[in-house]
Motif scaffolding. Structure first.
Motif, mmCIF file in Angstrom:
data_model
loop_
_atom_site.group_PDB
_atom_site.id
_atom_site.type_symbol
_atom_site.label_atom_id
_atom_site.label_comp_id
_atom_site.label_asym_id
_atom_site.label_seq_id
_atom_site.Cartn_x
_atom_site.Cartn_y
_atom_site.Cartn_z
ATOM 1 N N HIS A 1 0.264 -2.717 -8.824
ATOM 2 C CA HIS A 1 -0.612 -3.869 -9.077
ATOM 3 C C HIS A 1 -1.426 -4.165 -7.822
ATOM 4 O O HIS A 1 -0.874 -4.395 -6.745
ATOM 5 C CB HIS A 1 0.213 -5.084 -9.525
ATOM 6 N N GLU B 1 -0.977 -6.989 -5.137
ATOM 7 C CA GLU B 1 0.357 -7.092 -4.556
ATOM 8 C C GLU B 1 0.428 -6.271 -3.262
ATOM 9 O O GLU B 1 1.251 -5.387 -3.087
ATOM 10 C CB GLU B 1 1.391 -6.687 -5.602
ATOM 11 N N ARG C 1 -5.497 -7.205 -10.602
ATOM 12 C CA ARG C 1 -4.148 -6.656 -10.885
ATOM 13 C C ARG C 1 -4.188 -5.197 -11.324
ATOM 14 O O ARG C 1 -3.360 -4.387 -10.875
ATOM 15 C CB ARG C 1 -3.516 -7.490 -12.000
ATOM 16 N N HIS D 1 6.917 -4.729 -6.223
ATOM 17 C CA HIS D 1 5.938 -5.680 -6.748
ATOM 18 C C HIS D 1 6.028 -6.988 -5.961
ATOM 19 O O HIS D 1 6.965 -7.203 -5.180
ATOM 20 C CB HIS D 1 6.225 -5.981 -8.222
ATOM 21 N N THR D 2 5.080 -7.861 -6.181
ATOM 22 C CA THR D 2 5.216 -9.275 -5.828
ATOM 23 C C THR D 2 4.763 -10.065 -7.046
ATOM 24 O O THR D 2 4.034 -9.525 -7.893
ATOM 25 C CB THR D 2 4.309 -9.661 -4.623
HETATM 26 ZN ZN LIG Z 1 3.407 -6.279 -10.104
#
Ligand SMILES: [Zn+2]
Ligand SMILES: NS(=O)(=O)N[C@@H](CCC(=O)O)C(=O)O
Length: 323
Positions: free
Chosen positions: A69, A72, A129, A202-203
């Motif tokens: 993403h 992130e 994203r 991820h974040t």
């Molecule tokens: Zn993510």
């Protein structure tokens, strides 16, 4: 490029330079390759860390993927931190040396470089994203809904091109997921998948997630009670070390076409998602911790990563089983 307050993050050129510097500094510990190109033609670098990186040794392999993403960006820093720790630390830290000597570690610091570069291209932080692949009505496929296990099965993704969770027109329609898929498929040697364990970074929300995401059920096709127990037990032990919250992916929300489900169902790779810092945020700002937070939040995962690598040869050992 990153605006002020965020210049400590690596853009694509800086990430590439850092990888090249690692090769210069540690020619006997790393081998740099590319998995192929993103939609817009950026190489997807993969760094192999081992004590004899030019040779495919009969050692369990572990994969770390970051930045599926775009926004992130802290996850790119996480992958670069893993690289730094297991190369710079090799000569002085016996625990690090033992892990590098007994495994082959693959790190892919950015799965979605097109999205990451687009996110910062205007000198602002856009909150982007997805990747940058056009679709019939808009731009961008969510790589983490594009993987080919239970793709689009269960309301855990969108069929609308403008959606943040657009799954693409078909499984593996995104070049980026195709390239990681092909790499993982290529690690089947003599009929045996060499990669035993995987973390996709991820974040945000500070979570440790494990399959399946497509169903609320703890067990399902290809995931029995013992395996669910092993996933959860290791997940909880890692969460005790980094302070994240451990849970099955679907306890967060249903996702279909996610990387974890494909890695497990297709290859029996013990595949987790780590959602990094912050625990919570208002809207987009959760995705953009100031660069002053980077060092603390990447180091926060050191002991969890070490535990993960320690079990990687046989994760069921965490519940007293043998492989
Ligand atoms: Zn993510
Ligand atoms: N990083 S994120 O997009 O906020 N959360 C991930 C969670 C991944 C998962 O549940 O397997 C996602 O929705 O793809």
């Amino acid at each position: 490029d990153f605006p002020s307050g965020y210049t400590g993050y690596h853009n694509y050129a800086e990430m590439t330079a850092e990888l090249n510097q690692t090769v210069t500094d540690h020619p006997n510990l790393v081998r740099l390759s590319s998995l192929g190109n993103s939609y817009q033609g950026r190489a997807l670098p993969a760094l192999k860390i081992s004590n004899n990186p030019a040779v495919d040794q009969a050692k369990p392999e572990v994969l770390f993927t970051c930045n599926q993403h775009a926004r992130e960006h802290l996850t790119v820093e996480m992958c670069l931190h893993i690289i730094k720790r297991f190369t710079d630390g090799y000569a002085t830290n016996s625990a690090i040396k033992a892990l590098v000597d007994s495994r082959e570690i693959w790190v892919v610091p950015s799965v979605n470089p097109d999205g990451a570069e687009y996110d910062i291209a205007a000198g602002t932080l856009r909150g982007w994203r997805k990747n940058r692949q056009p679709n019939s009505t808009s731009t961008g496929t969510d790589p983490n809904r594009n993987w080919g296990y239970q793709w689009g099965c269960c309301g855990g993704s969108s069929g609308t091109g403008s959606s943040e969770t657009y799954r693409g027109p078909s499984a593996f329609s995104a070049p980026e997921t195709q390239r990681v898929r092909d790499f993982v498929n290529s690690r089947v040697v003599g009929g045996v998948q060499q990669i035993k364990a995987h973390i996709d970074w991820h974040t945000y929300s500070e979570l440790i997630l494990w399959p399946y995401g497509y169903t609320y059920n703890d067990t399902a096709t290809g995931l029995n009670a013992d395996q669910a127990n092993a996933f959860g037990t290791l997940g909880r032990q890692m969460a005790a070390l980094n302070g994240y919250t451990p849970q099955q992916s679907s306890d967060l929300y249903i996702t279909d076409g996610s990387v974890n489900d494909w890695m497990w169902a297709t290859h029996k790779i013990w595949s987790y998602t780590f959602e990094m810092y912050p625990k919570s945020g208002t809207g987009l700002n959760g995705f953009y911790p100031r660069d002053t937070q980077i060092a603390t939040q990447v180091a926060r995962n050191n002991t969890a990563v070490d535990l993960f690598l320690g079990y990687a040869d046989c994760v069921p050992r965490v519940i007293g089983q043998t492989c």
